[in-house]
Design an enzyme around this catalytic site. Sequence first.
Site: not given
Length: 292
Positions: A57, A59-60, A239, A170
């Site tokens: 986690a 930054g924002k 990934e 996906g």
Amino acid sequence: METGVKYAQPSTMKGRTDVNSVTNWNAPLVWEGTFDPVVIDAIYKKMDPRVAVVVFAVGKYTRFLKGFLESGEKFFLVDFRVTYYVFTDNEQDVPKIKLGEGRKISVITVPSASRWQDVVLGRMKWATITIDKQIRNEADYLYMMDIDSVFRNRFGAESLSQLSAVLHRGYSQNTKRDLFPYERRPQSTAFIPYGEGDYYYTAAVWGGYLEDMYKLVNYCYMQSLVDADNKIEAVWQEESHLNKYLLHNKPTKVLSPEYLWSDYDAVPGHVKVVRISQIVKNYAEVRPNGGN
């Protein structure tokens, strides 16, 4: 398993017929309806494993901690021993969450990053270092998870194995493997040629035995360093490296897209349960370099 556990008799003739529930290397492909939670939990409770969950986690992204942790307490390996390892550059933003018995939060401080791609690559570096230095002594299983996700339903012991990988929603139905977004440039260590591949796995949820996960996390880190030396970055960062590794080191359990859906997408009929889902967000606003 304890004596006296009551559950429905298993069948050799009945089961899911709308989806495949076993890979061609004979590993379970886990969907709702392919396991009995009472049986699975009884088996693993006896082992009383310590489970580490590694999340970043930075930054924002600290804004996603509350939703992730609170929903995890409701749905993730309930009544098992779990430690959430929160890697952050804003320790004061880690919320105080009411935790179940045997569950805790361990905060690890990491530096800030100016590109979201560097956050992704930094995950492998800091996870490798911290597993080596700390987590190895505190856990039997380890999951890597994306923080911008919320648990929606049971995510239980049926997900545990030596190495468990999750099908990317996906590309999980009828996508031909030559259309998987593998790294196709031979200059990258993550290169997978056309005509090869099993499935396309997400790097947003993966788990396994502590040492097997250490090997895989360290592999992704080392391969990304080799790529950096060669002035190339794999198309989907870790990934891409994860998919290369799992092509040659098959997962012992494959988890269906129930184990990582997205709030952006409608849920098809064959996905009976969404166990964890990536939440809708403004990438340009939360990512350090505007999501580019």
